[in-house]
Design a protein around this motif. Structure first.
Motif, PDB file in Angstrom:
ATOM      1  N   HIS A   1      31.471  95.392  12.415  1.00  0.00           N
ATOM      2  CA  HIS A   1      32.526  94.887  13.183  1.00  0.00           C
ATOM      3  C   HIS A   1      32.382  95.287  14.917  1.00  0.00           C
ATOM      4  O   HIS A   1      33.369  94.632  15.516  1.00  0.00           O
ATOM      5  N   THR A   2      31.679  96.408  15.254  1.00  0.00           N
ATOM      6  CA  THR A   2      31.789  96.550  16.516  1.00  0.00           C
ATOM      7  C   THR A   2      30.994  95.860  17.693  1.00  0.00           C
ATOM      8  O   THR A   2      31.348  95.776  18.500  1.00  0.00           O
ATOM      9  N   LYS A   3      30.201  94.738  16.752  1.00  0.00           N
ATOM     10  CA  LYS A   3      29.481  93.664  17.800  1.00  0.00           C
ATOM     11  C   LYS A   3      30.432  92.358  17.842  1.00  0.00           C
ATOM     12  O   LYS A   3      30.020  91.460  18.498  1.00  0.00           O
ATOM     13  N   LEU A   4      31.501  92.307  17.034  1.00  0.00           N
ATOM     14  CA  LEU A   4      32.217  91.010  17.037  1.00  0.00           C
ATOM     15  C   LEU A   4      33.272  91.123  18.080  1.00  0.00           C
ATOM     16  O   LEU A   4      33.746  92.068  18.661  1.00  0.00           O
ATOM     17  N   GLY A   5      33.321  89.575  18.577  1.00  0.00           N
ATOM     18  CA  GLY A   5      34.222  89.667  19.843  1.00  0.00           C
ATOM     19  C   GLY A   5      33.478  89.979  21.134  1.00  0.00           C
ATOM     20  O   GLY A   5      34.241  90.342  22.239  1.00  0.00           O
ATOM     21  N   ARG A   6      32.316  90.104  21.111  1.00  0.00           N
ATOM     22  CA  ARG A   6      31.478  90.600  22.114  1.00  0.00           C
ATOM     23  C   ARG A   6      30.450  89.421  22.697  1.00  0.00           C
ATOM     24  O   ARG A   6      30.206  88.835  21.786  1.00  0.00           O
ATOM     25  N   VAL A   7      30.220  89.475  24.025  1.00  0.00           N
ATOM     26  CA  VAL A   7      29.055  88.609  24.434  1.00  0.00           C
ATOM     27  C   VAL A   7      28.260  89.213  25.222  1.00  0.00           C
ATOM     28  O   VAL A   7      28.245  90.317  25.551  1.00  0.00           O
ATOM     29  N   ALA A   8      27.094  88.689  24.994  1.00  0.00           N
ATOM     30  CA  ALA A   8      25.852  89.237  26.143  1.00  0.00           C
ATOM     31  C   ALA A   8      25.247  87.980  26.718  1.00  0.00           C
ATOM     32  O   ALA A   8      25.880  86.702  26.805  1.00  0.00           O
ATOM     33  N   LEU A   9      24.158  88.434  27.527  1.00  0.00           N
ATOM     34  CA  LEU A   9      23.665  87.136  28.516  1.00  0.00           C
ATOM     35  C   LEU A   9      23.041  86.017  27.842  1.00  0.00           C
ATOM     36  O   LEU A   9      23.674  85.120  28.356  1.00  0.00           O
ATOM     37  N   HIS A  10      22.491  86.089  26.809  1.00  0.00           N
ATOM     38  CA  HIS A  10      21.844  85.102  26.261  1.00  0.00           C
ATOM     39  C   HIS A  10      22.351  84.672  25.027  1.00  0.00           C
ATOM     40  O   HIS A  10      22.459  85.532  23.881  1.00  0.00           O
TER      41      HIS A  10
END
Length: 261
Positions: free
Chosen positions: A217-226
């Motif tokens: 869940h810590t990776k959800l709702g996040r964005v990265a460059l690619h």
């Protein structure tokens, strides 16, 4: 220069290791706090941090340093190995149920799939393909595991092999199952900070009959460059009970198959 600093200059490697350990425990810390903690000047701390950044252990920002990921930087593998261990183990236990004897299984270079690799030591006969050095070391010599390592250029930050040779090796294969993870999920897409890893993950998806994405869940709702791929490119997305309701709603609306473990 103080007497303590003079003595300390004889052991910069030890001090840098201690700084790296502390930063990984805290996530982020100011350079001033490090100078006070290690009884050295701010200039000495910045020299140490420059060396650690060069090694890919941390990244500097104005006034401090961080081991945490950002939208353009992935965290060092040592930091990722410590993060969300309970959630990653739960995801790995569910993923293990999908593995059957005789399969060819590909694992990417994520610490989530490393937890799954730990559960495969009694899963043979099995063929396991990976570019992650930690997984290679873990499964090498395990009875019943036929291990194929994907070569390429070695990246110390990720402890894995990437680049064109790795992609070419992947494209020559066809596997039953791919287990992968990524650093960010938002809307209906998986994201990652580094294009070298994005290209390898896309090649892995193409070579697999079925693909499973493991994201705590810590990776959800996040964005990265690619953008890595639409979530619908994965046959199943596994996440944990800490997943935000909004993210789960978006996945349902976009026809993404997911399970909560």
């Amino acid at each position: 220069m103080t007497a303590s600093e003079t003595a300390d200059r004889g052991r910069p490697a030890q001090r840098q290791a201690e700084i790296a350990e502390y930063v990984m425990q805290q996530g982020s810390v100011s350079a001033a706090d490090l100078a006070e903690m290690f009884h050295v000047s701010l200039m000495t701390v910045h020299r140490d941090l420059d060396e650690l950044e060069k090694q890919g252990v941390v990244r500097k920002f104005r006034g401090g340093v961080s081991a945490q990921p950002s939208s353009v930087f992935e965290s060092n593998v040592s930091y990722r190995l410590r993060a969300a261990r309970t959630e990653k183990l739960a995801l790995a236990q569910r993923a293990r149920e999908l593995v059957e004897p005789g399969m060819a299984v590909m694992l990417d270079d994520s610490t989530s799939t490393l937890e799954l690799a730990r559960l495969l030591v009694d899963a043979g006969p099995l063929t396991v393909i990976t570019n992650f050095l930690e997984t290679i070391k873990l499964l090498s010599g395990v009875r019943g595991i036929r291990l194929l390592s994907l070569g390429g250029e070695y990246y110390a930050t990720h402890d894995s092999f990437l680049g064109v040779p790795c992609m070419e090796a992947i494209e020559a294969l066809r596997v039953d199952l791919l287990f992968a993870s990524t650093s960010a999920v938002s809307g209906s897409y998986a994201y990652h900070q580094e294009q070298e890893i994005v290209l390898v993950k896309r090649a892995m998806i193409r070579c697999a009959q079925r693909s499973v994405l493991l994201v705590d869940h810590t990776k959800l709702g996040r964005v990265a460059l690619h953008r890595v791929a639409p979530l619908r490119d994965f046959d199943l997305v596994l996440t944990d009970s800490g997943a935000p309701a909004e993210t789960l709603r978006e996945m349902r609306e976009n026809g993404v198959a997911y399970e909560i473990v």
